[in-house]
Design a protein around this motif. Structure first.
Motif: not given
Length: 76
Positions: A9-31
């Protein structure tokens, strides 16, 4: 999917903060282990790390042999 099958199943990772941009979260698979698959409500209950997680069935797939062989180790 049936109860007792290994699923991923898909789960969101920790948010990655970049200066001047919206934080991004990557999806990864977990069993995990499928406990209950409700086809009417499109929900799947999954056992992962001793907790029951409820996910929508569009974010869950049945795991194969390569998923188990090449999975990322979980930190308990």
């Amino acid at each position: 999917m049936k109860p007792g099958d290994l699923v991923r199943f898909q789960e969101y990772g920790y948010p990655i903060h970049q200066k001047g941009k919206q934080p991004k979260q990557s999806l990864y698979w977990i069993i995990g282990l499928c406990v209950l698959h409700d086809k009417i409500q499109h929900s799947v209950s999954i056992l992962h790390k001793g907790k029951i997680i409820k996910q929508h069935s569009s974010r869950v797939e049945k795991a194969g042999k390569k998923d188990v062989k090449y999975r990322r180790p979980c930190k308990y």
